[in-house]
Motif scaffolding. Structure first.
Motif, short mmCIF file in Angstrom:
data_model
loop_
_atom_site.label_atom_id
_atom_site.label_comp_id
_atom_site.label_asym_id
_atom_site.label_seq_id
_atom_site.Cartn_x
_atom_site.Cartn_y
_atom_site.Cartn_z
N ARG A 259 -26.70 21.01 6.95
CA ARG A 259 -25.86 20.16 7.80
C ARG A 259 -26.47 18.78 8.01
NH1 ARG A 259 -25.05 22.77 13.31
NH2 ARG A 259 -24.47 24.45 11.90
N GLU A 260 -27.75 18.73 8.24
CA GLU A 260 -28.40 17.43 8.49
C GLU A 260 -28.27 16.52 7.28
OE1 GLU A 260 -28.67 18.37 12.09
OE2 GLU A 260 -29.32 16.40 11.41
N LEU B 90 -24.71 15.26 7.18
CA LEU B 90 -24.50 14.22 8.19
C LEU B 90 -25.10 12.90 7.75
CD1 LEU B 90 -25.08 16.26 11.48
CD2 LEU B 90 -22.95 15.14 10.77
N ASP C 91 -22.95 9.53 7.32
CA ASP C 91 -23.24 8.26 8.00
C ASP C 91 -23.31 7.12 7.02
OD1 ASP C 91 -25.48 9.82 10.44
OD2 ASP C 91 -23.30 9.49 10.47
N ARG D 218 -17.37 13.46 12.22
CA ARG D 218 -18.81 13.72 12.32
C ARG D 218 -19.08 14.89 13.25
NH1 ARG D 218 -23.96 12.94 13.81
NH2 ARG D 218 -25.28 11.91 12.27
N ILE E 79 -18.36 18.06 11.47
CA ILE E 79 -19.44 18.45 10.54
C ILE E 79 -20.61 19.01 11.34
CG2 ILE E 79 -21.13 17.59 8.86
CD1 ILE E 79 -19.06 15.41 8.13
N ALA E 80 -20.93 18.33 12.44
CA ALA E 80 -22.09 18.73 13.23
C ALA E 80 -21.92 20.12 13.84
CB ALA E 80 -22.35 17.70 14.32
#
Lengths: 152, 315
Positions: A3-4, A7, A11, B23, B26-27
């Motif tokens: 997930r990180e 993300l 971004d 976002r 997703i998080a």
């Protein structure tokens, strides 16, 4: 993909994916759906992206997804484009709307080359066409835009 | 325009609220499947395509063009044999004709095509074989007279005892043949020239008139090779005075790798078929047939050519 990591890619490249999708589907709402789908696919799938190739990979995934969407539903709502696109300069707005009115095949090349900055070689790999075909489509697009907008 | 593109790129972004929403999604994503608003794509749809009978041909570029109504006679794609109309001799219908698949053979190599298409001076000058283009309206020709041997435009008059005549032309550059046609079908080869090299002297055109001098038919053919080698395009146009000369036939979906209809930038409907390295694109009306056979090229590349033809079929 973790997930990180997704993300971080989001971004950095969400706008790229959005613009590429908008070029195909010509609807801000549908383009947003595509953005969500593309990044969620990264989460769901066991996908590894080669470092340094993330942007191109995401663009390719976006193009493939948009093509599938267009095959399934051939209606495009362009009315909402004019309402939703917020570009400061009127000439930018005119050009963008003119780009959105181009035939799909030349429109995508304009978006990928002129707005996203991809090379002809990269675009040829995204779209599975020859480099000379990319060049020809771009020339056609510029010719149409020049006639429509009456400027260089 | 370049500065404008840059500003568009800088300003056109995913809206902030949408960015935050996605976002957040997703998080908070869990490993279980979520309800995602995605349209399920239908890949390579097998829904039968029934040809649309009447299409208004309008240029999709910004140039002004005269609108014309064309009844396209392209092959009709049907799901299976049961969808083909039965033969009927009672009402005089000729019945349905089914085009079989291509048989899976790869296309000929460019060298082979060039050898068969290239102008041969013996045939042209001596007239022992008055060939150069079969004309279905006349199966036999009786005489030949060479009017020009200039490689820029070779001309010969082929005649029959009853007075019918075929003016034949060939040239180093197929663009030189465009002026020999009557204008019933017009097209532009500049787009082709950008990506393909014409094969010198591998081309032919002719115009046939009957004993009274009235128009019967015309033909154009040229061979182009891809600039980066390997692939080629064989481009043919045929036009006839005989109304309803081209009837419709049927192909069964699946007999080619792909078969679909493509409307070109000029508004003409082509049937595109691909199989084992070949791409065929054909637009048929009652009196005209515009045909491309591409070998070792993609359907996308053939579509690009179709979009640059500036095609008009008049009448």
């Amino acid at each position: 993909m973790e997930r990180e990591a997704v993300l971080a890619l989001f971004d950095r490249y969400a706008d790229t994916v959005y613009r590429a999708a908008l070029g195909y589907v010509r609807s801000p709402q549908e383009a947003e759906d595509v953005v969500q789908t593309v990044f969620l696919k990264l989460l769901e799938g066991d996908i590894a992206v080669y470092p340094g190739k993330e942007r191109a990979f995401l663009t390719k995934v976006t193009i493939n997804h948009c093509k599938n969407l267009l095959r399934a539903a051939r209606r495009h709502e362009t009315v909402e484009l004019e309402e939703a696109v917020s570009l400061t300069q009127p000439e930018d707005r005119d050009l963008f709307l003119a780009i959105m009115e181009l035939p799909e095949k030349v429109r995508t090349v304009v978006i990928l080359h002129c707005i996203e900055g991809y090379s002809f070689r990269e675009i040829s790999e995204f779209l599975h066409i020859g480099v000379s075909a990319v060049s020809m489509r771009l020339r056609r697009a510029k010719s149409i835009l020049k006639k429509q907008l009456g400027r260089d | 325009m370049e500065r404008t593109f840059k500003r568009i790129s800088d300003e056109l972004k995913l809206p902030r609220e949408s960015r935050e929403r996605i976002r957040s999604r997703i998080a908070s994503w869990q490993k279980q499947t979520e309800d995602i608003p995605v349209r399920r794509p239908i890949l390579k749809s097998r829904v039968p395509l029934i040809a649309v009978a009447v299409v208004v041909a309008m240029a999709l570029t910004l140039t002004v063009a005269a609108a014309a109504v064309h009844l396209f006679r392209n092959d009709i794609i049907v799901p299976g044999v049961d969808d083909i109309p039965l033969l009927s001799s009672e009402n005089g219908d000729l019945g349905a004709f089914v085009v079989g698949g291509p048989g899976g053979h790869p296309p000929a190599a460019l060298e082979e095509m060039t050898k068969s298409a290239r102008f041969k001076s013996d045939d042209w000058d001596l007239g022992e074989r008055i060939n150069g283009g079969v004309v279905s309206e006349y199966l036999r020709w009786d005489s030949v007279e060479v009017l020009s041997r200039d490689p820029a435009l070779r001309i010969r008059r082929v005649g029959r005892e009853d007075g019918a005549e075929k003016m034949e032309y060939t040239a180093e550059n197929p663009a030189n043949l465009l002026g020999t046609l009557t204008g019933r079908v017009t097209f532009d080869l500049k787009g082709m020239d950008e990506q393909y090299d014409h094969v010198p002297n591998a081309n032919l055109s002719f115009v046939v008139s009957d004993a009274k001098g009235d128009y019967v038919s015309e033909y154009y053919n040229a061979l182009y090779a891809k600039k980066d080698g390997g692939g080629y395009i064989d481009f043919t146009v045929y036009c006839t005075a005989q109304a309803d000369y081209f009837g419709q036939t049927y192909i069964i979906d699946g007999s080619f790798e792909t078969a679909y209809y493509y409307t070109s930038a000029d508004g003409y409907e082509f049937l595109i078929e691909t199989d084992n390295g070949s791409v065929w694109a054909e637009c048929r009306t009652g009196r005209a047939n515009v045909n491309l056979h591409g070998a070792y090229v993609t359907a996308d590349e053939v579509e690009d050519i179709l979009d640059t033809l500036s095609l008009t079929i008049n009448g």
